[in-house]
Design a protein around this motif. Structure first.
Motif, PDB file in Angstrom:
ATOM      1  N   HIS A  47       2.975   9.498 -10.097  1.00  0.00           N
ATOM      2  CA  HIS A  47       2.898   9.194 -11.522  1.00  0.00           C
ATOM      3  C   HIS A  47       1.486   8.935 -12.047  1.00  0.00           C
ATOM      4  CE1 HIS A  47       7.237   8.956 -11.345  1.00  0.00           C
ATOM      5  NE2 HIS A  47       7.109   8.144 -10.306  1.00  0.00           N
ATOM      6  N   GLY A  48       0.516   8.794 -11.166  1.00  0.00           N
ATOM      7  CA  GLY A  48      -0.846   8.530 -11.602  1.00  0.00           C
ATOM      8  C   GLY A  48      -1.191   7.053 -11.485  1.00  0.00           C
ATOM      9  N   TYR A  49      -2.462   6.778 -11.599  1.00  0.00           N
ATOM     10  CA  TYR A  49      -2.960   5.418 -11.409  1.00  0.00           C
ATOM     11  C   TYR A  49      -2.766   4.553 -12.653  1.00  0.00           C
ATOM     12  CZ  TYR A  49      -4.881   7.463  -7.229  1.00  0.00           C
ATOM     13  OH  TYR A  49      -5.004   8.114  -6.038  1.00  0.00           O
ATOM     14  N   HIS A  50      -3.134   5.071 -13.794  1.00  0.00           N
ATOM     15  CA  HIS A  50      -2.992   4.284 -15.018  1.00  0.00           C
ATOM     16  C   HIS A  50      -1.529   4.137 -15.433  1.00  0.00           C
ATOM     17  CE1 HIS A  50      -7.211   3.779 -15.511  1.00  0.00           C
ATOM     18  NE2 HIS A  50      -7.471   5.045 -15.806  1.00  0.00           N
ATOM     19  N   ALA A  51      -0.733   5.159 -15.197  1.00  0.00           N
ATOM     20  CA  ALA A  51       0.678   5.116 -15.596  1.00  0.00           C
ATOM     21  C   ALA A  51       1.511   4.171 -14.732  1.00  0.00           C
ATOM     22  CB  ALA A  51       1.275   6.525 -15.545  1.00  0.00           C
ATOM     23  N   THR A  52       1.029   3.863 -13.563  1.00  0.00           N
ATOM     24  CA  THR A  52       1.756   2.989 -12.641  1.00  0.00           C
ATOM     25  C   THR A  52       1.217   1.568 -12.767  1.00  0.00           C
ATOM     26  OG1 THR A  52       2.039   4.827 -11.095  1.00  0.00           O
ATOM     27  CG2 THR A  52       2.396   2.610 -10.233  1.00  0.00           C
ATOM     28  N   GLY A  53       2.032   0.708 -13.353  1.00  0.00           N
ATOM     29  CA  GLY A  53       1.615  -0.677 -13.542  1.00  0.00           C
ATOM     30  C   GLY A  53       1.967  -1.553 -12.352  1.00  0.00           C
ATOM     31  N   LYS A  69      -5.549  -4.657  -9.362  1.00  0.00           N
ATOM     32  CA  LYS A  69      -4.941  -3.341  -9.188  1.00  0.00           C
ATOM     33  C   LYS A  69      -5.968  -2.369  -8.612  1.00  0.00           C
ATOM     34  CE  LYS A  69      -2.747   0.411 -11.772  1.00  0.00           C
ATOM     35  NZ  LYS A  69      -2.350   0.885 -13.109  1.00  0.00           N
ATOM     36  N   GLU A  70      -7.205  -2.478  -9.051  1.00  0.00           N
ATOM     37  CA  GLU A  70      -8.258  -1.589  -8.558  1.00  0.00           C
ATOM     38  C   GLU A  70      -8.485  -1.782  -7.064  1.00  0.00           C
ATOM     39  OE1 GLU A  70      -8.348  -3.224 -11.489  1.00  0.00           O
ATOM     40  OE2 GLU A  70      -8.157  -1.408 -12.709  1.00  0.00           O
ATOM     41  N   GLU A  71      -8.384  -3.013  -6.595  1.00  0.00           N
ATOM     42  CA  GLU A  71      -8.526  -3.263  -5.159  1.00  0.00           C
ATOM     43  C   GLU A  71      -7.364  -2.632  -4.388  1.00  0.00           C
ATOM     44  OE1 GLU A  71      -8.542  -7.227  -2.587  1.00  0.00           O
ATOM     45  OE2 GLU A  71     -10.299  -7.130  -3.921  1.00  0.00           O
ATOM     46  N   LEU A  72      -6.170  -2.680  -4.956  1.00  0.00           N
ATOM     47  CA  LEU A  72      -5.011  -2.013  -4.347  1.00  0.00           C
ATOM     48  C   LEU A  72      -5.211  -0.499  -4.332  1.00  0.00           C
ATOM     49  CD1 LEU A  72      -2.131  -1.939  -3.183  1.00  0.00           C
ATOM     50  CD2 LEU A  72      -1.273  -2.130  -5.543  1.00  0.00           C
ATOM     51  N   ILE A  73      -5.710   0.046  -5.419  1.00  0.00           N
ATOM     52  CA  ILE A  73      -5.984   1.492  -5.480  1.00  0.00           C
ATOM     53  C   ILE A  73      -6.981   1.877  -4.389  1.00  0.00           C
ATOM     54  CG2 ILE A  73      -7.059   3.331  -6.853  1.00  0.00           C
ATOM     55  CD1 ILE A  73      -5.845   1.908  -9.357  1.00  0.00           C
ATOM     56  N   LEU A  74      -8.035   1.101  -4.234  1.00  0.00           N
ATOM     57  CA  LEU A  74      -9.020   1.393  -3.185  1.00  0.00           C
ATOM     58  C   LEU A  74      -8.394   1.330  -1.795  1.00  0.00           C
ATOM     59  CD1 LEU A  74     -12.210  -0.369  -4.557  1.00  0.00           C
ATOM     60  CD2 LEU A  74     -11.943   2.072  -4.069  1.00  0.00           C
ATOM     61  N   ALA A  75      -7.510   0.374  -1.572  1.00  0.00           N
ATOM     62  CA  ALA A  75      -6.828   0.284  -0.272  1.00  0.00           C
ATOM     63  C   ALA A  75      -5.969   1.520  -0.030  1.00  0.00           C
ATOM     64  CB  ALA A  75      -5.986  -0.988  -0.203  1.00  0.00           C
ATOM     65  N   ILE A 125       0.838  -1.203   0.000  1.00  0.00           N
ATOM     66  CA  ILE A 125       0.000   0.000   0.000  1.00  0.00           C
ATOM     67  C   ILE A 125       0.873   1.252   0.000  1.00  0.00           C
ATOM     68  CG2 ILE A 125      -1.632   1.365   1.378  1.00  0.00           C
ATOM     69  CD1 ILE A 125      -2.905  -1.310   2.253  1.00  0.00           C
ATOM     70  N   ASP A 126       1.885   1.274   0.842  1.00  0.00           N
ATOM     71  CA  ASP A 126       2.758   2.454   0.921  1.00  0.00           C
ATOM     72  C   ASP A 126       3.512   2.687  -0.387  1.00  0.00           C
ATOM     73  OD1 ASP A 126       1.907   2.807   3.529  1.00  0.00           O
ATOM     74  OD2 ASP A 126       3.698   1.897   4.418  1.00  0.00           O
ATOM     75  N   THR A 127       4.028   1.617  -0.975  1.00  0.00           N
ATOM     76  CA  THR A 127       4.752   1.728  -2.244  1.00  0.00           C
ATOM     77  C   THR A 127       3.809   2.188  -3.351  1.00  0.00           C
ATOM     78  OG1 THR A 127       6.283  -0.018  -1.581  1.00  0.00           O
ATOM     79  CG2 THR A 127       6.167   0.486  -3.933  1.00  0.00           C
ATOM     80  N   ALA A 128       2.647   1.565  -3.429  1.00  0.00           N
ATOM     81  CA  ALA A 128       1.665   1.944  -4.448  1.00  0.00           C
ATOM     82  C   ALA A 128       1.230   3.391  -4.262  1.00  0.00           C
ATOM     83  CB  ALA A 128       0.463   1.009  -4.395  1.00  0.00           C
ATOM     84  N   HIS A 129       1.015   3.813  -3.027  1.00  0.00           N
ATOM     85  CA  HIS A 129       0.618   5.200  -2.771  1.00  0.00           C
ATOM     86  C   HIS A 129       1.657   6.168  -3.312  1.00  0.00           C
ATOM     87  CE1 HIS A 129       0.607   8.908  -0.248  1.00  0.00           C
ATOM     88  NE2 HIS A 129      -0.593   8.946  -0.760  1.00  0.00           N
ATOM     89  N   ARG A 130       2.908   5.916  -3.010  1.00  0.00           N
ATOM     90  CA  ARG A 130       3.985   6.805  -3.476  1.00  0.00           C
ATOM     91  C   ARG A 130       3.994   6.870  -5.002  1.00  0.00           C
ATOM     92  NH1 ARG A 130       8.847   5.567  -5.092  1.00  0.00           N
ATOM     93  NH2 ARG A 130       8.876   3.514  -4.103  1.00  0.00           N
ATOM     94  N   GLU A 186      -9.134   9.716 -13.471  1.00  0.00           N
ATOM     95  CA  GLU A 186      -8.646   8.534 -14.182  1.00  0.00           C
ATOM     96  C   GLU A 186      -9.667   7.396 -14.204  1.00  0.00           C
ATOM     97  OE1 GLU A 186      -4.575   7.241 -13.931  1.00  0.00           O
ATOM     98  OE2 GLU A 186      -4.027   9.079 -12.851  1.00  0.00           O
ATOM     99  N   TYR A 187     -10.565   7.380 -13.246  1.00  0.00           N
ATOM    100  CA  TYR A 187     -11.643   6.388 -13.188  1.00  0.00           C
ATOM    101  C   TYR A 187     -12.953   7.162 -13.186  1.00  0.00           C
ATOM    102  CZ  TYR A 187      -8.024   2.990 -12.273  1.00  0.00           C
ATOM    103  OH  TYR A 187      -6.920   2.193 -12.398  1.00  0.00           O
ATOM    104  N   ALA A 188     -13.257   7.757 -14.327  1.00  0.00           N
ATOM    105  CA  ALA A 188     -14.331   8.745 -14.423  1.00  0.00           C
ATOM    106  C   ALA A 188     -15.728   8.160 -14.611  1.00  0.00           C
ATOM    107  CB  ALA A 188     -14.032   9.711 -15.564  1.00  0.00           C
ATOM    108  N   ALA A 189     -15.830   6.889 -14.908  1.00  0.00           N
ATOM    109  CA  ALA A 189     -17.147   6.303 -15.174  1.00  0.00           C
ATOM    110  C   ALA A 189     -18.016   6.307 -13.919  1.00  0.00           C
ATOM    111  CB  ALA A 189     -16.998   4.874 -15.692  1.00  0.00           C
ATOM    112  N   ALA A 190     -19.220   6.808 -14.080  1.00  0.00           N
ATOM    113  CA  ALA A 190     -20.174   6.778 -12.970  1.00  0.00           C
ATOM    114  C   ALA A 190     -20.393   5.323 -12.569  1.00  0.00           C
ATOM    115  CB  ALA A 190     -21.487   7.416 -13.392  1.00  0.00           C
ATOM    116  N   GLY A 191     -20.383   5.070 -11.300  1.00  0.00           N
ATOM    117  CA  GLY A 191     -20.561   3.721 -10.803  1.00  0.00           C
ATOM    118  C   GLY A 191     -19.269   2.970 -10.579  1.00  0.00           C
TER     119      GLY A 191
END
Length: 181
Positions: free
Chosen positions: A19-25, A47-53, A9-14, A108-113
């Motif tokens: 660099h952004g969500y989509h740019a970071t693989g 990856k989306e679950e990691l982003i949410l965390a 989580i800490d590494t992904a956050h940094r 970056e995750y602009a879709a409603a819902g």
């Protein structure tokens, strides 16, 4: 929390922050964290679950920071709602300021819902509710919405223009808004 999960989580956050969500693989996160793909997927199904965390951790941190500042202001006889702009100012001046994780996530995750978009939107609503509570009996929902707009506007200006004085200007505008109300 398990140390490997927290490290991810800490590494992904940094990386997301810089660099952004989509740019970071995922491979970049794994390389930076030194964690195996199996370990990553043990803790996060996607990856989306990691982003949410990451966003959940950031939300908890930021709300606690604001709530503590408001409580301290009340204790010291200051106007609680104005102190939130001081929190922004300190953040803008820090080395860790790369814009708002929630504004970037919602773009970056602009879709409603989309779960990420919805979480980002909820964070902004929670921030506005905190602003409303910090006003006490002297404020209302309209005032809170106006101050939240100043708050988020300052973040966008600081990020997009590199204007780290945006929080000071927003605070001055908030003072004028409160005096006129």
């Amino acid at each position: 929390m398990q140390p490997r999960r927290q490290h991810l989580i800490d590494t992904a956050h940094r990386l997301f922050n810089e660099h952004g969500y989509h740019a970071t693989g995922i491979d970049w996160i794994l390389a930076e964290s030194g964690v195996s793909k199996a370990t990553l997927y043990k803790h996060f199904r996607s990856k989306e679950e990691l982003i949410l965390a990451v966003l959940q951790q950031r939300h908890a941190y930021f709300m606690t920071l604001l709530e503590e500042a408001v409580a301290k202001a009340r204790k010291n006889g200051q106007q609680p709602v104005l102190v939130i702009f001081d929190v922004l100012d300190a953040w803008f001046e820090s080395e860790g300021f790369f814009g708002c994780n929630f504004i970037k996530a919602s773009a970056e995750y602009a879709a409603a819902g989309d779960a990420i978009h919805e979480f980002a939107a909820q964070h902004k609503l929670d921030t506005q509710q905190l602003i409303r509570r910090s006003l006490g009996e002297s404020g209302d929902d309209t005032m809170a919405a106006e101050l939240a707009l100043l708050f988020d506007g300052a973040i966008v200006v600081a990020h997009t223009r590199g204007d780290h004085g945006a929080a000071k200007l927003a605070k001055k505008m908030a003072e004028q808004l409160l005096a006129a109300h």
